[in-house]
Motif scaffolding. Structure first.
Motif, PDB file in Angstrom:
ATOM      1  N   UNK A 160      -7.805  32.967  60.354  1.00 52.89           N
ATOM      2  CA  UNK A 160      -7.884  33.145  58.916  1.00 52.89           C
ATOM      3  C   UNK A 160      -6.507  33.415  58.355  1.00 52.89           C
ATOM      4  N   UNK A 161      -6.400  33.279  57.064  1.00 49.87           N
ATOM      5  CA  UNK A 161      -5.129  33.540  56.422  1.00 49.87           C
ATOM      6  C   UNK A 161      -5.247  33.371  54.926  1.00 49.87           C
ATOM      7  N   UNK A 162      -4.145  33.633  54.264  1.00 51.31           N
ATOM      8  CA  UNK A 162      -4.094  33.482  52.823  1.00 51.31           C
ATOM      9  C   UNK A 162      -3.304  32.221  52.485  1.00 51.31           C
ATOM     10  N   UNK A 163      -3.836  31.434  51.585  1.00 53.01           N
ATOM     11  CA  UNK A 163      -3.226  30.159  51.196  1.00 53.01           C
ATOM     12  C   UNK A 163      -2.880  30.242  49.709  1.00 53.01           C
ATOM     13  N   UNK A 164      -1.602  30.119  49.393  1.00 50.45           N
ATOM     14  CA  UNK A 164      -1.113  30.325  48.030  1.00 50.45           C
ATOM     15  C   UNK A 164      -0.742  28.983  47.408  1.00 50.45           C
ATOM     16  N   UNK A 165      -1.291  28.712  46.243  1.00 50.86           N
ATOM     17  CA  UNK A 165      -1.086  27.416  45.591  1.00 50.86           C
ATOM     18  C   UNK A 165       0.388  27.116  45.375  1.00 50.86           C
ATOM     19  N   UNK A 166       1.136  28.076  44.836  1.00 47.78           N
ATOM     20  CA  UNK A 166       2.536  27.833  44.497  1.00 47.78           C
ATOM     21  C   UNK A 166       3.410  27.627  45.727  1.00 47.78           C
ATOM     22  N   UNK A 167       2.907  27.989  46.896  1.00 53.30           N
ATOM     23  CA  UNK A 167       3.660  27.817  48.148  1.00 53.30           C
ATOM     24  C   UNK A 167       3.118  26.651  48.961  1.00 53.30           C
ATOM     25  N   UNK A 168       2.390  25.770  48.311  1.00 51.86           N
ATOM     26  CA  UNK A 168       1.867  24.604  49.012  1.00 51.86           C
ATOM     27  C   UNK A 168       0.821  24.930  50.054  1.00 51.86           C
ATOM     28  N   UNK A 169       0.068  26.012  49.844  1.00 53.30           N
ATOM     29  CA  UNK A 169      -0.969  26.404  50.795  1.00 53.30           C
ATOM     30  C   UNK A 169      -0.512  27.370  51.867  1.00 53.30           C
ATOM     31  N   UNK A 170       0.753  27.691  51.891  1.00 48.97           N
ATOM     32  CA  UNK A 170       1.231  28.678  52.845  1.00 48.97           C
ATOM     33  C   UNK A 170       1.023  30.079  52.274  1.00 48.97           C
ATOM     34  N   UNK A 171       1.037  31.125  53.098  1.00 47.28           N
ATOM     35  CA  UNK A 171       1.326  31.179  54.532  1.00 47.28           C
ATOM     36  C   UNK A 171       0.318  30.477  55.443  1.00 47.28           C
ATOM     37  N   UNK A 172      -0.954  30.389  55.070  1.00 44.30           N
ATOM     38  CA  UNK A 172      -1.912  29.673  55.905  1.00 44.30           C
ATOM     39  C   UNK A 172      -1.955  30.179  57.331  1.00 44.30           C
ATOM     40  N   UNK A 173      -1.795  29.266  58.295  1.00 43.35           N
ATOM     41  CA  UNK A 173      -1.872  29.662  59.702  1.00 43.35           C
ATOM     42  C   UNK A 173      -0.710  30.565  60.115  1.00 43.35           C
ATOM     43  N   UNK A 174       0.281  30.703  59.258  1.00 45.13           N
ATOM     44  CA  UNK A 174       1.413  31.590  59.545  1.00 45.13           C
ATOM     45  C   UNK A 174       1.187  33.008  59.018  1.00 45.13           C
ATOM     46  N   UNK A 175       0.024  33.302  58.454  1.00 46.10           N
ATOM     47  CA  UNK A 175      -0.166  34.538  57.700  1.00 46.10           C
ATOM     48  C   UNK A 175       0.171  35.799  58.483  1.00 46.10           C
ATOM     49  N   UNK A 210      -0.192  32.195  40.284  1.00 51.49           N
ATOM     50  CA  UNK A 210      -0.473  33.179  41.330  1.00 51.49           C
ATOM     51  C   UNK A 210      -1.793  32.922  42.038  1.00 51.49           C
ATOM     52  N   UNK A 211      -2.360  31.748  41.841  1.00 59.30           N
ATOM     53  CA  UNK A 211      -3.644  31.449  42.478  1.00 59.30           C
ATOM     54  C   UNK A 211      -3.513  31.401  44.002  1.00 59.30           C
ATOM     55  N   UNK A 212      -4.526  31.930  44.666  1.00 59.02           N
ATOM     56  CA  UNK A 212      -4.540  31.954  46.128  1.00 59.02           C
ATOM     57  C   UNK A 212      -5.978  32.036  46.606  1.00 59.02           C
ATOM     58  N   UNK A 213      -6.168  31.702  47.857  1.00 53.75           N
ATOM     59  CA  UNK A 213      -7.477  31.952  48.445  1.00 53.75           C
ATOM     60  C   UNK A 213      -7.318  32.340  49.907  1.00 53.75           C
ATOM     61  N   UNK A 214      -8.182  33.220  50.322  1.00 49.61           N
ATOM     62  CA  UNK A 214      -8.329  33.523  51.734  1.00 49.61           C
ATOM     63  C   UNK A 214      -9.240  32.454  52.348  1.00 49.61           C
ATOM     64  N   UNK A 215      -8.937  32.073  53.582  1.00 47.57           N
ATOM     65  CA  UNK A 215      -9.799  31.130  54.297  1.00 47.57           C
ATOM     66  C   UNK A 215     -10.073  31.674  55.694  1.00 47.57           C
ATOM     67  N   UNK A 216     -11.290  31.489  56.151  1.00 53.99           N
ATOM     68  CA  UNK A 216     -11.671  31.928  57.493  1.00 53.99           C
ATOM     69  C   UNK A 216     -12.547  30.872  58.145  1.00 53.99           C
ATOM     70  N   UNK A 217     -12.233  30.556  59.397  1.00 53.21           N
ATOM     71  CA  UNK A 217     -13.125  29.727  60.196  1.00 53.21           C
ATOM     72  C   UNK A 217     -13.527  30.538  61.424  1.00 53.21           C
ATOM     73  N   UNK A 218     -14.810  30.519  61.730  1.00 59.31           N
ATOM     74  CA  UNK A 218     -15.363  31.224  62.884  1.00 59.31           C
ATOM     75  C   UNK A 218     -15.837  30.211  63.916  1.00 59.31           C
ATOM     76  N   UNK A 219     -15.571  30.521  65.172  1.00 56.99           N
ATOM     77  CA  UNK A 219     -16.057  29.678  66.271  1.00 56.99           C
ATOM     78  C   UNK A 219     -16.718  30.585  67.305  1.00 56.99           C
ATOM     79  N   UNK A 220     -17.945  30.261  67.674  1.00 48.64           N
ATOM     80  CA  UNK A 220     -18.635  30.985  68.738  1.00 48.64           C
ATOM     81  C   UNK A 220     -18.932  30.017  69.870  1.00 48.64           C
ATOM     82  N   UNK A 221     -18.510  30.379  71.072  1.00 40.12           N
ATOM     83  CA  UNK A 221     -18.823  29.576  72.255  1.00 40.12           C
ATOM     84  C   UNK A 221     -19.715  30.394  73.174  1.00 40.12           C
ATOM     85  N   UNK A 222     -20.698  29.749  73.763  1.00 44.10           N
ATOM     86  CA  UNK A 222     -21.618  30.428  74.674  1.00 44.10           C
ATOM     87  C   UNK A 222     -21.061  30.491  76.084  1.00 44.10           C
TER      88      UNK A 222
END
Length: 223
Positions: free
Chosen positions: A70-85, A132-144
């Motif tokens: 997960x991370x925060x993606x900021x519009x003015x930064x082209x979606x970064x920090x993203x995976x670098x958060x 200043x628009x931004x969004x948090x994004x999260x992806x969850x993965x569960x493996x058995x």
């Protein structure tokens, strides 16, 4: 499933995920408590990093494993920090030293920065920016199992704006600077229940829980 390993040692994530999984009768164990080291996160997408972490934790413990990226993606930064958060401050220092913008995800390249350092860097990067628009994004993965050919995947987003001045003492990460305009509060000002209802992790987890129920993978009779 009765026990699931959380492929993280982050105390904040453990609290949030454990609360959301408890009604299903699933016990969440942090991988640090089982002596599992952090996995490398060398990929450029949230999904690939989450899958790598889940497989690593499951392989090390022999248990089902849950991972998020997960991370925060900021519009003015082209979606970064993203995976670098988690190590945004270090990434920006590396970029400055190299005189260029990084083009690959550095998740396994070094330890996470402190929240204070990352927040200070993000605020500095947005100086003079009206958007200043931004969004948090999260992806969850569960493996058995480590080689589960059908990982269970869910994701969620949470939209807001970045503030210069922090507000609130709750949450973690960028929460004190993440304003939700609809309620006029930052993520750090919300109580745990309200945050779990609205957050990117809460939304992703509810989607995951629904998939677990549909697949009959929770304890019988769980609410």
């Amino acid at each position: 499933m009765r026990q699931v390993v959380l492929a993280s040692g982050n105390a904040g994530k453990l609290r949030e995920f454990a609360a959301l999984l408890a009604p299903l009768g699933l016990e969440l164990l942090p991988q640090t408590a089982l002596g599992v080291p952090a996995a490398e996160e060398p990929f450029g997408t949230f999904l690939e990093n989450a899958l790598a972490k889940a497989r690593h934790a499951s392989r090390a413990t022999g248990l089902p494993a849950l991972a998020d990226d997960s991370g925060i993606c900021v519009e003015a930064l082209g979606g970064r920090p993203g995976v670098w958060s988690a190590r945004w401050s270090a990434m920006r220092r590396e970029e400055a030293a190299a005189g260029r913008r990084a083009v690959a995800a550095p998740g396994g390249a070094g330890p996470a920065d402190t929240d204070a350092a990352n927040n200070a860097q993000l605020v500095a990067d947005l100086q003079g920016q009206a958007d200043r628009r931004a969004h948090y994004y999260c992806v969850l993965v569960l493996v058995r199992s480590p080689d589960d050919p059908q990982p269970i995947v869910a994701d969620g987003s949470w939209y807001g704006e970045v503030l210069d001045a922090p507000r609130g003492a709750g949450g973690f990460g960028y929460d004190p600077h993440f304003l939700i305009p609809s309620v006029g509060l930052t993520a750090a000002e919300l109580d745990a229940e309200a945050k779990n209802r609205s957050s990117h992790r809460g939304r992703a987890m509810r989607a995951l829980v629904e998939r677990l129920r549909e697949g009959g993978l929770t304890q019988a009779g769980a609410a």
